[in-house]
Motif scaffolding. Structure first.
Motif, short mmCIF file in Angstrom:
data_model
loop_
_atom_site.label_atom_id
_atom_site.label_comp_id
_atom_site.label_asym_id
_atom_site.label_seq_id
_atom_site.Cartn_x
_atom_site.Cartn_y
_atom_site.Cartn_z
N ARG A 107 -26.55 49.29 51.94
CA ARG A 107 -26.74 50.76 51.93
C ARG A 107 -27.64 51.22 50.81
O ARG A 107 -28.49 51.96 51.03
CB ARG A 107 -25.40 51.40 51.64
CG ARG A 107 -25.34 52.83 51.66
CD ARG A 107 -23.82 53.42 51.86
NE ARG A 107 -23.16 53.10 50.75
CZ ARG A 107 -23.27 53.46 49.59
NH1 ARG A 107 -24.03 54.76 49.24
NH2 ARG A 107 -22.59 53.17 48.55
N PRO A 108 -27.65 50.58 49.60
CA PRO A 108 -28.35 51.21 48.60
C PRO A 108 -30.13 50.96 49.07
O PRO A 108 -31.01 51.80 48.76
CB PRO A 108 -28.19 50.45 47.28
CG PRO A 108 -26.57 50.14 47.36
CD PRO A 108 -26.72 49.72 48.84
N ILE A 109 -30.17 50.02 49.68
CA ILE A 109 -31.78 49.65 50.02
C ILE A 109 -32.03 50.64 51.12
O ILE A 109 -33.20 50.99 50.90
CB ILE A 109 -31.85 48.10 50.42
CG1 ILE A 109 -31.46 47.17 49.17
CG2 ILE A 109 -32.97 47.96 51.16
CD1 ILE A 109 -32.59 47.19 48.05
N ALA A 110 -31.16 50.57 52.08
CA ALA A 110 -31.43 51.63 53.29
C ALA A 110 -31.55 53.01 52.83
O ALA A 110 -32.47 53.73 53.43
CB ALA A 110 -30.39 51.62 54.41
N GLU A 111 -30.92 53.45 51.98
CA GLU A 111 -31.19 55.00 51.35
C GLU A 111 -32.27 54.92 50.62
O GLU A 111 -32.99 56.05 50.82
CB GLU A 111 -29.72 55.10 50.42
CG GLU A 111 -28.36 55.41 51.17
CD GLU A 111 -27.28 55.76 50.35
OE1 GLU A 111 -27.51 55.63 48.96
OE2 GLU A 111 -26.24 55.98 50.57
N LEU A 146 -27.48 61.42 55.09
CA LEU A 146 -28.12 60.23 54.56
C LEU A 146 -27.23 59.03 55.36
O LEU A 146 -27.58 57.90 55.54
CB LEU A 146 -27.92 60.09 52.99
CG LEU A 146 -28.67 59.19 52.36
CD1 LEU A 146 -30.10 58.84 52.92
CD2 LEU A 146 -28.44 59.11 50.91
N TRP A 147 -25.72 59.33 55.27
CA TRP A 147 -24.80 58.26 55.97
C TRP A 147 -25.17 57.96 57.57
O TRP A 147 -25.19 56.78 57.75
CB TRP A 147 -23.41 58.60 55.92
CG TRP A 147 -22.43 57.71 56.44
CD1 TRP A 147 -21.91 58.01 57.69
CD2 TRP A 147 -21.85 56.51 55.94
NE1 TRP A 147 -21.00 56.79 57.94
CE2 TRP A 147 -21.06 56.11 57.02
CE3 TRP A 147 -21.85 55.82 54.81
CZ2 TRP A 147 -20.43 54.91 56.92
CZ3 TRP A 147 -21.44 54.58 54.71
CH2 TRP A 147 -20.35 54.19 55.83
N ASN A 148 -25.55 58.92 58.14
CA ASN A 148 -25.79 58.98 59.71
C ASN A 148 -27.22 58.18 59.63
O ASN A 148 -27.56 57.39 60.58
CB ASN A 148 -25.79 60.10 60.38
CG ASN A 148 -24.40 60.60 60.32
OD1 ASN A 148 -23.18 59.77 60.50
ND2 ASN A 148 -23.90 61.91 60.37
#
Length: 337
Positions: A107-111, A146-148
């Motif tokens: 998740r950190p990389i994707a965000e 951001l989650w979606n």
């Protein structure tokens, strides 16, 4: 069925003008008789299918190929044991392709990737927009959007790790070829930044731990040296006394051990200071992602060919069953046979 009954069935079929089975010539004749219906129906299906297929959005897939560097940090056993008691891991660690593949999908990389701005190259859209805006995720708050967005991005990426070669492949599928290539390359940038931060954090913790140990060992070394000095001042002729010789040997060993430990810690401290400012990438990019020239989906030609073949079989089968269904299922036979 006896020969007499078979002969009676043949006679009955001849008298009623119906056959108890359907021959290939009858099927061919039926298809030829209904050729205009079959042709028009198939043409209509092809036109409708082609229209629907050309309305589907186009996607392009860009791929980047990586080779992670397996990094091993060696620390002397005595320091590793002390670090374990302090809650730190200073032993030997090896990071393979599966480790980096998991980081790429985290998740950190994707965000971080979602927050960056990329060239779009799609008609009607601005030249560059944040990737999060392209997905248009639902949500009333920024955190929810951001989650979606991370979930939507996760469905557009594919990461594979080849354990035999140690290579990692990352593929990104997006409506724009330029955007797909830019996002794939940005994943590599974020991966290296993440690894640099992690390595530097670990090196900082290791440096702080070793610095504290250097102070402690320096005090021990000073104490040991002072004990040897005091012994020599008080016992100038200790060689003539076995007891004093033994005592001097013990003090000398304590001082030598403290000196070796202090020197080892100094070397480890210098290494930790270097690693703390180390920003060398942990992965090597073998192939950068480039904008693909061909779309990855939809594969309109393949789908249109499959729809045409399937529709032809269904239409032909329907016409044959409508014309010869009773004979095919044996409904024209004498129920007494």
């Amino acid at each position: 069925m006896t020969p007499e009954n078979q002969h009676s069935m043949t006679a009955l079929a001849s008298a009623t003008g119906r056959s108890a089975y359907v021959t290939p010539s009858q099927v061919l004749k039926t298809l030829l008789d209904r050729r205009w219906f079959l042709s028009l129906s198939l043409a209509l299906i092809i036109v409708v299918s082609a229209t629907v297929l050309f309305m589907l959005p186009v996607s392009y897939t860009a791929t980047v190929l990586l080779a992670p560097e397996e990094q091993t940090t060696m620390v002397p056993a005595q320091f590793a044991g002390l670090a374990t008691l302090a809650g730190l891991s200073l032993g030997s660690t090896t990071e393979g392709p599966q480790f980096y593949a998991a980081i790429l999908t985290s998740r950190p990389i994707a965000e971080s990737v979602l927050r960056k701005v990329y060239p779009v190259g799609i008609g009607g859209a601005p030249d560059s927009v944040p990737l999060l805006e392209l997905f248009e995720p639902r949500g009333t708050t920024e955190a929810e959007r951001l989650w979606n967005g991370t979930r939507a991005l996760g469905r557009r990426i594919a990461v594979g790790a080849d354990l035999r070669t140690g290579m990692i492949s990352l593929s990104v599928t997006l409506p724009s070829a330029v955007t797909a290539a830019s996002v794939a390359n940005q994943f590599v940038v974020e991966l290296n930044r993440f690894n640099a931060d992690v390595r530097q954090s670990q090196a900082r913790a290791r440096r702080e731990f070793i610095e504290a140990r250097v102070v402690e060992v320096a005090d021990d070394l000073t104490t040991a040296e002072e004990a040897v000095r005091q012994f020599l001042l008080e016992n100038r002729d200790f060689e003539n006394s076995p007891r004093l010789t033994f005592e001097y040997g013990r003090l000398q060993r304590d001082m030598n051990t403290a000196q070796e430990l202090y020197l080892d810690l100094e070397r480890q401290l210098n290494t930790a200071r270097i690693e703390e400012v180390d920003d060398i990438p942990a992965v090597t990019t073998i192939e950068h992602a480039v904008p693909p020239h061909r779309k990855s989906r939809p594969r309109r030609g393949l789908w249109l060919a499959l729809i045409t073949a399937g529709s032809s079989l269904v239409l032909a089968g329907g016409v044959v069953l409508k014309q010869h269904g009773r004979a095919v299922f044996g409904l024209d036979q004498d129920p007494l046979t």
